[in-house]
Write an enzyme that holds these catalytic residues in place. Structure first.
Site, mmCIF file in Angstrom:
data_model
loop_
_atom_site.group_PDB
_atom_site.id
_atom_site.type_symbol
_atom_site.label_atom_id
_atom_site.label_comp_id
_atom_site.label_asym_id
_atom_site.label_seq_id
_atom_site.Cartn_x
_atom_site.Cartn_y
_atom_site.Cartn_z
ATOM 1 N N GLN A 117 0.802 -1.217 0.000
ATOM 2 C CA GLN A 117 0.000 0.000 0.000
ATOM 3 C C GLN A 117 0.846 1.284 0.000
ATOM 4 O O GLN A 117 0.353 2.336 -0.380
ATOM 5 C CB GLN A 117 -0.953 -0.012 1.200
ATOM 6 C CG GLN A 117 -1.993 -1.122 1.097
ATOM 7 C CD GLN A 117 -2.984 -1.118 2.243
ATOM 8 O OE1 GLN A 117 -2.701 -1.686 3.289
ATOM 9 N NE2 GLN A 117 -4.123 -0.493 2.066
ATOM 10 N N HIS A 129 -1.552 -5.068 -12.854
ATOM 11 C CA HIS A 129 -1.055 -4.933 -14.228
ATOM 12 C C HIS A 129 -1.903 -5.717 -15.224
ATOM 13 O O HIS A 129 -1.548 -5.807 -16.394
ATOM 14 C CB HIS A 129 0.412 -5.403 -14.308
ATOM 15 C CG HIS A 129 1.324 -4.573 -13.465
ATOM 16 N ND1 HIS A 129 2.506 -5.026 -12.936
ATOM 17 C CD2 HIS A 129 1.212 -3.289 -13.032
ATOM 18 C CE1 HIS A 129 3.085 -4.065 -12.218
ATOM 19 N NE2 HIS A 129 2.309 -3.003 -12.270
ATOM 20 N N ASP A 169 2.522 0.673 -8.096
ATOM 21 C CA ASP A 169 3.878 0.703 -8.661
ATOM 22 C C ASP A 169 4.754 1.735 -7.952
ATOM 23 O O ASP A 169 5.935 1.504 -7.696
ATOM 24 C CB ASP A 169 3.837 1.049 -10.159
ATOM 25 C CG ASP A 169 3.262 -0.089 -10.989
ATOM 26 O OD1 ASP A 169 2.891 -1.133 -10.399
ATOM 27 O OD2 ASP A 169 3.177 0.061 -12.224
ATOM 28 N N ASN A 197 -1.909 -10.601 8.454
ATOM 29 C CA ASN A 197 -2.924 -9.568 8.605
ATOM 30 C C ASN A 197 -4.246 -10.036 8.014
ATOM 31 O O ASN A 197 -4.317 -10.396 6.840
ATOM 32 C CB ASN A 197 -2.493 -8.289 7.870
ATOM 33 C CG ASN A 197 -3.538 -7.199 8.006
ATOM 34 O OD1 ASN A 197 -3.742 -6.657 9.087
ATOM 35 N ND2 ASN A 197 -4.244 -6.898 6.918
ATOM 36 N N GLU A 198 -5.278 -10.012 8.835
ATOM 37 C CA GLU A 198 -6.651 -10.277 8.412
ATOM 38 C C GLU A 198 -6.806 -11.565 7.604
ATOM 39 O O GLU A 198 -7.132 -11.534 6.406
ATOM 40 C CB GLU A 198 -7.220 -9.090 7.613
ATOM 41 C CG GLU A 198 -7.317 -7.825 8.440
ATOM 42 C CD GLU A 198 -8.233 -6.764 7.830
ATOM 43 O OE1 GLU A 198 -8.562 -6.873 6.636
ATOM 44 O OE2 GLU A 198 -8.616 -5.833 8.550
ATOM 45 N N GLU A 255 -5.672 -2.154 13.986
ATOM 46 C CA GLU A 255 -6.171 -1.167 13.013
ATOM 47 C C GLU A 255 -7.525 -0.648 13.463
ATOM 48 O O GLU A 255 -8.365 -1.419 13.958
ATOM 49 C CB GLU A 255 -6.372 -1.783 11.621
ATOM 50 C CG GLU A 255 -5.116 -1.983 10.833
ATOM 51 C CD GLU A 255 -5.394 -2.527 9.430
ATOM 52 O OE1 GLU A 255 -6.429 -2.173 8.824
ATOM 53 O OE2 GLU A 255 -4.558 -3.323 8.958
HETATM 54 C C1 NOJ Z 1 -7.778 -3.467 6.660
HETATM 55 C C2 NOJ Z 1 -6.547 -3.777 5.885
HETATM 56 O O1 NOJ Z 1 -5.636 -4.439 6.703
HETATM 57 C C3 NOJ Z 1 -5.894 -2.536 5.276
HETATM 58 O O2 NOJ Z 1 -4.932 -2.961 4.377
HETATM 59 C C4 NOJ Z 1 -6.949 -1.661 4.641
HETATM 60 O O3 NOJ Z 1 -6.388 -0.579 3.965
HETATM 61 C C5 NOJ Z 1 -7.896 -1.196 5.721
HETATM 62 N N1 NOJ Z 1 -8.571 -2.366 6.250
HETATM 63 C C6 NOJ Z 1 -8.959 -0.199 5.251
HETATM 64 O O4 NOJ Z 1 -9.840 -0.814 4.377
#
Ligand code: NOJ
Length: 507
Positions: A40, A60, A73, A187-188, A400
């Site tokens: 990100q 891509h 990118d 993550n998630e 988060e």
């Molecule tokens: C959770 C994700 O871990 C993160 O990558 C994402 O940007 C945020 N939610 C917001 O949607």
């Protein structure tokens, strides 16, 4: 859209508003930080020996699947601008920064046979720069950017991913574990498995719900647990760090009292899948899920449940395999079971057909730019309370929590979101929830997956027209900073944003 929400308002066992404290002391001991993730923000997608990840491949591809054909990118160009990123952390006065590592930047072949020194150097520089100013790195090993090569072999649906992941984790602990003391394996997992392999909304857009998402769930939990034990057995004595996982858990509230069971099933399917095996006394997937998926599978003509089983050894391996529970929380939904729910309501087989409930957002809930992100602070309180009571009060890191807006520096709606959610969290803390850390998503605007750069989550705005990707503090950055400086939540504080945000002494 359903309008039957009045009954829910009067619901006795749920808190429908949080206590709003105009000024509130924040207890010492809760660490505060912000987060980002490699794909990100880093950019430099093919620089210095980095190989292709599933997000490089997806962004891509043609026709482009991401809004405005955005790609990562260049993203926020953090690969070249880590010093500015750390400067922002200092401006905010943070205790820690949660970021993730790009597997393909460290291991371009996906495997440990070749370590990319340039990639390692980037993370060394970032970590060392943070530590210079006493900002703790909290590092996620996997935030969605799987090597494409591994995806070509089935990715998280292939049981061999357990070895691929633990080998990668071993290299990472060896490289950075002398300085990193907080680790998150994955993550998630719900988003990785459901959105990526079940549905078509995250890479690799597998779209095989009811099978691939369940195979992924099992493999991800085993990979997590093996990594945890590897750390404990081989690294923790020397490195002394702590290892957990970051699980997404939104709140699912019953629309009315008679929907209590449906709401509970939604919680079990949506996050019990990942929390139960690690944190419940019996381990394993939630009982309701095992029974439901097995029953449906047999009805549908399968010879066995589509939900793979854990062996007794795997149950033991996974049970307790986290030092803390990382929670990504954003919003809430209302749940009911539609009497007229038929096999046509959801595709069958599918995860949602197995779960068998319906959900919606109350029409009065305020929304961010992301349509799924409604402001429901009491849902956060309910979630924390439930985790405390159901899972024996585990140490919790809020990994988060955050809100999306359009461009612009005046982000009062984000400020309001943060204040209300932190207030709700502190209500749960007052009642005994063991919250050790709070992480605002995000430090700065970044590539919001299929939404590209249209949805802005940053405390700092990033100018995507500018090749330098200049970052500018939003009003919310000033407010977050003041909250941490004073350790006080104050709904009335108005920052003077005509003054530059600067680094306070000692940061
Ligand atoms: C959770 C994700 O871990 C993160 O990558 C994402 O940007 C945020 N939610 C917001 O949607």
């Amino acid at each position: 859209m359903r309008v039957l929400f009045l009954a829910w308002v009067a619901f006795a066992d749920c808190k429908s508003s949080v206590n709003r404290h105009e000024i509130r002391k924040i207890p010492d001991g809760i660490l505060f930080g912000t987060a980002t993730a490699s794909y990100q923000v880093e950019g430099a997608w093919n620089e210095d020996g980095k190989s292709e990840s599933i997000w490089d491949r997806l962004t891509h591809s043609t026709p482009c699947p991401v809004k405005n054909c955005d790609t990562g990118d260049i993203a926020d160009d953090s690969y070249h601008q880590y010093e500015r990123d750390v400067e922002m952390l200092r401006e905010l006065g943070l205790d820690f920064y949660r970021f993730s590592l790009s597997w393909t930047r460290i291991l371009p072949t996906s495997f440990p046979d070749k370590i990319n020194e340039k990639g390692v150097e980037y993370y060394n520089n970032l970590i060392d720069e943070m530590l210079k100013y006493n900002i703790q790195p909290m590092v996620t090993l996997y935030h969605w950017d799987l090597p494409q090569k591994l995806q070509d072999m089935g990715g998280w649906t292939n049981p061999h991913v357990v070895d691929w992941f633990t080998d990668y984790a071993r290299i990472v602990f060896e490289l950075f574990g002398d300085r990193v003391k907080y680790w998150f394996t994955i993550n998630e997992p719900r988003e990785v498995c459901y959105e990526g392999y079940g549905g078509p909304s995250l890479a690799p857009l597998y779209n095989m719900t009811g099978y691939a998402d369940y195979m992924c769930a099992k493999n991800i939990l085993v990979a997590h647990a093996k990594t945890y034990h590897m750390y404990k057995n081989e690294f923790s004595k020397i490195q002394g760090g702590t290892v957990g996982i970051a699980i997404s858990a939104n709140w699912f509230e019953a629309e009315s009292e008679k929907e209590a069971e449906a709401a509970e099933e939604a919680r079990q399917f949506e996050w019990g899948t990942y929390i139960n095996p690690i944190f419940s006394k019996n381990g394993d997937f939630p009982a309701v899920m095992k029974e439901r998926v097995a029953a449906k599978s047999f009805e549908q003509g399968f010879f066995r449940s589509r939900l793979p089983e854990f062996s007794p050894e795997e149950v033991e391996l996974i049970k307790g395999s986290s030092d803390f529970l990382g929670i990504n929380h954003y919003t809430s939904k209302l749940i009911y079971r539609n009497a007229s729910l038929t096999s046509d309501t959801y595709p069958s087989p599918s995860f949602y057909d197995d779960m068998g409930v319906m959900s919606y957002y109350d029409s009065t809930w305020e929304s961010g730019v992301s349509s799924w992100l409604k402001i429901v602070p009491w849902g956060f309180y309910n979630l924390l309370t439930k985790l405390r009571t159901d899972y024996d009060n585990p140490p919790i890191y809020i990994t988060e929590n955050g809100f999306s807006t359009y461009e612009g520096l005046e982000d009062d709606s984000r400020i309001s979101y943060y204040r209300q959610y932190i207030d709700a969290m502190l209500d749960a803390v007052d009642e005994g929830s063991d919250v050790r850390a709070y992480t605002a998503w995000s430090l700065m605007d970044n590539f919001e997956w299929l939404q590209g750069y249209a949805n802005r989550f940053g405390l700092y705005e990033v100018d995507y027209e500018d090749p330098k990707r200049t970052r500018t503090a939003r009003k919310s950055a000033y407010v977050y900073k003041e909250m941490l400086r004073t350790r006080q939540l104050d709904y009335h504080y108005e920052p003077d944003t005509t003054l530059p945000i600067t680094i306070d002494e000692g940061h």
